[in-house]
Design an enzyme around this catalytic site. Structure first.
Site, PDB file in Angstrom:
ATOM      1  N   LYS A 100       0.861  -1.181   0.000  1.00 46.76           N
ATOM      2  CA  LYS A 100       0.000   0.000   0.000  1.00 46.76           C
ATOM      3  C   LYS A 100       0.895   1.227   0.000  1.00 46.76           C
ATOM      4  O   LYS A 100       1.944   1.231   0.649  1.00 46.76           O
ATOM      5  CB  LYS A 100      -0.906   0.030   1.228  1.00 46.76           C
ATOM      6  CG  LYS A 100      -1.913  -1.107   1.287  1.00 46.76           C
ATOM      7  CD  LYS A 100      -2.771  -0.983   2.535  1.00 46.76           C
ATOM      8  CE  LYS A 100      -3.718  -2.162   2.667  1.00 46.76           C
ATOM      9  NZ  LYS A 100      -4.527  -2.067   3.907  1.00 46.76           N
ATOM     10  N   HIS A 136       0.899   6.819   2.983  1.00 42.94           N
ATOM     11  CA  HIS A 136       0.042   8.001   2.941  1.00 42.94           C
ATOM     12  C   HIS A 136       0.177   8.822   4.223  1.00 42.94           C
ATOM     13  O   HIS A 136       0.921   8.478   5.132  1.00 42.94           O
ATOM     14  CB  HIS A 136      -1.416   7.614   2.677  1.00 42.94           C
ATOM     15  CG  HIS A 136      -2.032   6.720   3.720  1.00 42.94           C
ATOM     16  ND1 HIS A 136      -2.340   7.146   4.979  1.00 42.94           N
ATOM     17  CD2 HIS A 136      -2.404   5.409   3.655  1.00 42.94           C
ATOM     18  CE1 HIS A 136      -2.881   6.150   5.671  1.00 42.94           C
ATOM     19  NE2 HIS A 136      -2.926   5.085   4.899  1.00 42.94           N
ATOM     20  N   HIS A 154       0.242   7.442   7.773  1.00 41.87           N
ATOM     21  CA  HIS A 154       1.441   6.812   8.332  1.00 41.87           C
ATOM     22  C   HIS A 154       2.424   7.847   8.860  1.00 41.87           C
ATOM     23  O   HIS A 154       3.386   7.505   9.542  1.00 41.87           O
ATOM     24  CB  HIS A 154       2.172   5.991   7.263  1.00 41.87           C
ATOM     25  CG  HIS A 154       1.371   4.864   6.688  1.00 41.87           C
ATOM     26  ND1 HIS A 154       1.073   4.774   5.348  1.00 41.87           N
ATOM     27  CD2 HIS A 154       0.785   3.797   7.270  1.00 41.87           C
ATOM     28  CE1 HIS A 154       0.346   3.690   5.132  1.00 41.87           C
ATOM     29  NE2 HIS A 154       0.152   3.078   6.287  1.00 41.87           N
TER      30      HIS A 154
END
Length: 653
Positions: free
Chosen positions: A200, A203, A206
C-alpha cells in the site's frame, strides 16, 4: 556591511515567514518527583570540571550538586541545587523535598523557577507568610537576580551575568553536543514505529507514527541511549489474501514492474469494492470473494509456495519504495521486521505457556484469554481463530519475546495510534501474565489519527504527493526574492528540505494524542509558527555569522567578554538558551514532540526581538564579538533542536 545587511534583510521573505503576531508562549509548569529525578550523577571528570568552572567564576564551594542532578550537562540543575541548598537552611525543610518541588515558571515574568510552599508539607505557618519571610531572607549571591514572593509561591530569577558566563561558553564549546546527557548511558531502547501495511502507498496516515518515532530515536540517542529502530511491517494477514485474489483478477505484470506500489493500491481498492458489492447483494451479507481471500491466506500460513511467491514479490517491491520515502524524511532503520517473520516456534511456545498458565479458554473452536478478572476494560482477547490461523495479537506476543531474546532491551517503545490502545494494553498484560519480568518495560506511545482518509475507499493522500506539493510551494515562495534566491546553490534541494519541515512541524505542534483532519491548506501554510519559519530563523542567524566573519574570528567566540551583554533582550535570550538541556529531559519524561517544538518557537521569537536592539555591525569589536557569540549560541541550540525533530536545518533559503 553587516549593519546594512541586517537592516535590509527584512525583505519579502521575512513578511512571508515571520508571524504577524507571535503568540505568548506558556510553558506548563512541572516538577520532577524525587523518585523520578534522572539517575544522571556527575562522573569524577565532570565533578572536577564543575569545581574548576565554579572556581574560575569565583564560586568555589558555594553550591553542592543535588544527588542525581548534573549541572555540567544541564545548567538549570546548578540553580536548582543552589536554591534547594539555601532554602533548606532558611526553612529547615530537607533538600530532598525542596529540589523536586521546584517548577518551571510558565511565563518569563514569573521567574525561571518557582516553588509552591504547600508542596513542602509544612504543618505550621501560612504559605503566603512563609513565602514572604523566606524570600526576604534568601541570599541571592551570584546565582540569583531576584527572589520574589507571590502569594504562596516564591519566584526565583537567575542571574543573567552568571548565565552569560556559565552557559554561552558551554554552548559555543560543545556546539552539536550541547543538550546531550548521560541519563541513558548503558541502557538499550528498542523503538518500533511507522509499520505500514506492505503493498500500500505510504500516505499521510502513516506520517504521525513515522515522525514521532524518528523524533524519539533522535531524542534517546542524544540522551545517551543505545537505540534500535525497528519497522514492524504489516506483511501478514487476510488482507494479503484479498490483495492476491485482486491481483489475479485485475493485476498487470507490466504495470507492476513499472509502478508496483500504485498498481497494487489500485488493485486493492478495486477488489474491496467488489467484496462490498457482493455483501450488499447477498441475503446474508457474505461475499464469496471474501471467503476466497480467507482461504488464500490459509494457504500462506500452510507454507503454500505458490501463494508465498506472489506475497514475497509484493513485499519486496513495497520495502524498496518505502526506503525512498523514509530517506526524504531523514529516517533510517536498523532492521525491517514484520508479522510474517515471527518465529512459528516462538508462537507455539507462547501458546504452550498460555495453556500452562491456565490463561486460554475455548469458545466454539476459537481460543481466547479472558482479561476481565485483571481489568474489566481489557475484555476478552482472541489468540487463535476457529480455522487455526493466528491473529496479530498472538504474533505481537511472539515478536516481543523474540525481540527481548535478541536485544535484551531496558525499554521497548511502541509508537502506535490510539485506535490500538486496547490491543496494546491486552498484549502487554498477556506478556505480564505469562511471567515475563521485562513486560513492565514496554511502553505504548499513542497518537491521534489523521482523519478523512480511507485506503479501502481510495480517498488517501499519498505522502510522496504531499512532499512534492510542499516542495513546489516552497520553491515558489523562495523565488519571490530573486536576489536571495540567486545565492542559493541548490534551490531544489533546499525547497524539498523546507517543504518537509512544513509537513513535519505542523504535525508535531500540538499534543500527539489529538486527532486532526487532513487539510491541504493547513499542510501548505507557511504563515505563523511553521517549519519554514524555523528554517528561516536558522538561515538568518547563519547569514549574520557569515557577514561578520570578515571582521570577527568566529573560532574565538567562546572567549568573548560576556560582561558587555547588559541589555534586557540579551538577558531574555540567554535565559531561554539555558533551558534547552532541561527541555530535552522534560521531553524524555513526556515523550511529546510538541515540548521541543514549543521551545524552539519561543527561542526564535526571542531572537527575532533582539535584532532591532543588539546590533553587531558598526559596534566596537569586543561588543560585536559578545553579541555575535550570543546569536551564535542561539543558532547552535536551534540547530540541535531541529535535528532532534528530524529536520535538516538549511543555511540559506
Amino acid at each position: 556591511m553587516l549593519k546594512a545587511f541586517t537592516r535590509t534583510f527584512l525583505s519579502t521573505r521575512q513578511y512571508l515567514f515571520r508571524p504577524a503576531n507571535p503568540p505568548a508562549f506558556r510553558f506548563q509548569s512541572y516538577s520532577v518527583p524525587s523518585h523520578k529525578i534522572p539517575n544522571n550523577p556527575l562522573t569524577m571528570a565532570e565533578s572536577e570540571q564543575l569545581a574548576s568552572k565554579l572556581s574560575q567564576l569565583g564560586l568555589a564551594d558555594t553550591v553542592k550538586p543535588f544527588p542525581g542532578s548534573n549541572p555540567i550537562q544541564n545548567p538549570v540543575d546548578l540553580f536548582r541545587s543552589y536554591i534547594s541548598q539555601e532554602l533548606s537552611k532558611i526553612s529547615g525543610v530537607d533538600q530532598e523535598i525542596i529540589f523536586p518541588a521546584l517548577e518551571w515558571a510558565n511565563t518569563p515574568d514569573r521567574g525561571d523557577l518557582l516553588i509552591p510552599i504547600p508542596r513542602l508539607r509544612l504543618k505550621e505557618g501560612k504559605p503566603q507568610d512563609l513565602a514572604a519571610e523566606w524570600a526576604e531572607k534568601f541570599p541571592k549571591g551570584e546565582f540569583l537576580k531576584e527572589v520574589v514572593p507571590k502569594g504562596s509561591f516564591i519566584q526565583f530569577y537567575f542571574s543573567p551575568k552568571l548565565l552569560f558566563k556559565y552557559v554561552l561558553k558551554d554552548v559555543l564549546t560543545k556546539k552539536e553536543e550541547f543538550g546531550s546527557s548521560t541519563v541513558g548511558n548503558g541502557k538499550k531502547v528498542v523503538i518500533e514505529y511507522s509499520s505500514p501495511n506492505i503493498a500500500k502507498p505510504f500516505h499521510a496516515g502513516h506520517l504521525r507514527s513515522t515522525i514521532i518515532g524518528g523524533y524519539l530515536s533522535h531524542l534517546h540517542k542524544k540522551l545517551g541511549y543505545e537505540v534500535v529502530s525497528l519497522n514492524y511491517l504489516g506483511d501478514w494477514g487476510k488482507q494479503f489474501g484479498i490483495l492476491a485474489i485482486g491481483f489475479l483478477r485485475h493485476g498487470n505484470e507490466a504495470k507492476l514492474e513499472k509502478d508496483p506500489i500504485n498498481h497494487l493500491f489500485e488493485v486493492y481498492v478495486a477488489i474491496n469494492k467488489e467484496i462490498e458489492q457482493e455483501k450488499e447483494q447477498s441475503q446474508d451479507g457474505t461475499s464469496k470473494l471474501d471467503e476466497e481471500a480467507r482461504q488464500y491466506f490459509k494457504r500462506m500460513e500452510d507454507d503454500d509456495q505458490e501463494a508465498l511467491q506472489l506475497w514475497e514479490k509484493f513485499r519486496s517491491f513495497s520495502i524498496e519504495k518505502y526506503k525512498e520515502t523514509y530517506g526524504r524524511l531523514n529516517i533510517q532503520y536498523d532492521a525491517y521486521a514484520g508479522e510474517s517473520l515471527v518465529s512459528k516456534d516462538t508462537m507455539k511456545k507462547a501458546t504452550e505457556i498460555f495453556e500452562e498458565k491456565g490463561l486460554v479458554t475455548d469458545d466454539d473452536g476459537a481460543k481466547l484469554i479472558d482479561l476481565r478478572p485483571y481489568n474489566k476494560k481489557l475484555g476478552k482477547a482472541i489468540v487463535q481463530k476457529k480455522d487455526g490461523t493466528s491473529l496479530y495479537l498472538t504474533r505481537d506476543v511472539g515478536e516481543a519475546i523474540d525481540r527481548y531474546n535478541k536485544y535484551k532491551f531496558d525499554k521497548m517503545i511502541y509508537v502506535i495510534a490510539s485506535q490500538q490502545d486496547l490491543h496494546t494494553a491486552q498484549f502487554f498484560k498477556i506478556l505480564e501474565l505469562m511471567g515475563f519480568e521485562w513486560a513492565k518495560n514496554l511502553q505504548h506511545v499513542n497518537f491521534g489519527m489523521v482523519q478523512g482518509m480511507s485506503t479501502r475507499k481510495g480517498t488517501v493522500v499519498f505522502l510522496d504527493d504531499i512532499l512534492n506539493q510542499t516542495k513546489e510551494s516552497m520553491h515558489a515562495v523562495m523565488k519571490k526574492n530573486e536576489a536571495k534566491y540567486a545565492q542559493v546553490e541548490n534551490p531544489d534541494e533546499i525547497a524539498d528540505k523546507v517543504g518537509m519541515s512544513a509537513v513535519m512541524v505542523q504535525d508535531m505542534q500540538s499534543k500527539r494524542i489529538n486527532n486532526y483532519t487532513f487539510n491541504w491548506d493547513r499542510m501548505l501554510s507557511f504563515e505563523g509558527d511553521t517549519g519554514p519559519y524555523l528554517q528561516y530563523a536558522h538561515s538568518r542567524l547563519c547569514s549574520i555569522e557569515r557577514n561578520a566573519a570578515d571582521k570577527i574570528d568566529i573560532s574565538k567566540l567562546a572567549d568573548a567578554d560576556f560582561s558587555l551583554l547588559t541589555e534586557p533582550k540579551a538577558e531574555s535570550l540567554v535565559r531561554i538558551i539555558a533551558q534547552y538541556p532541561d527541555t530535552l529531559l522534560m521531553a524524555h519524561k513526556n515523550l511529546e514532540p510538541s515540548t521541543v517544538v514549543t521551545y524552539l518557537f519561543k527561542l526564535t521569537h526571542t531572537v527575532s526581538s533582539c535584532y532591532d536592539v543588539l546590533w553587531v555591525a558598526g559596534q566596537d569589536e569586543k561588543l560585536a564579538t559578545a553579541r555575535l557569540a550570543l546569536y551564535s549560541s542561539a543558532r547552535h541550540v536551534l540547530y540541535n533542536g531541529m535535528v532532534i525533530l528530524g529536520l535538516t536545518p538549511v543555511h540559506r533559503m
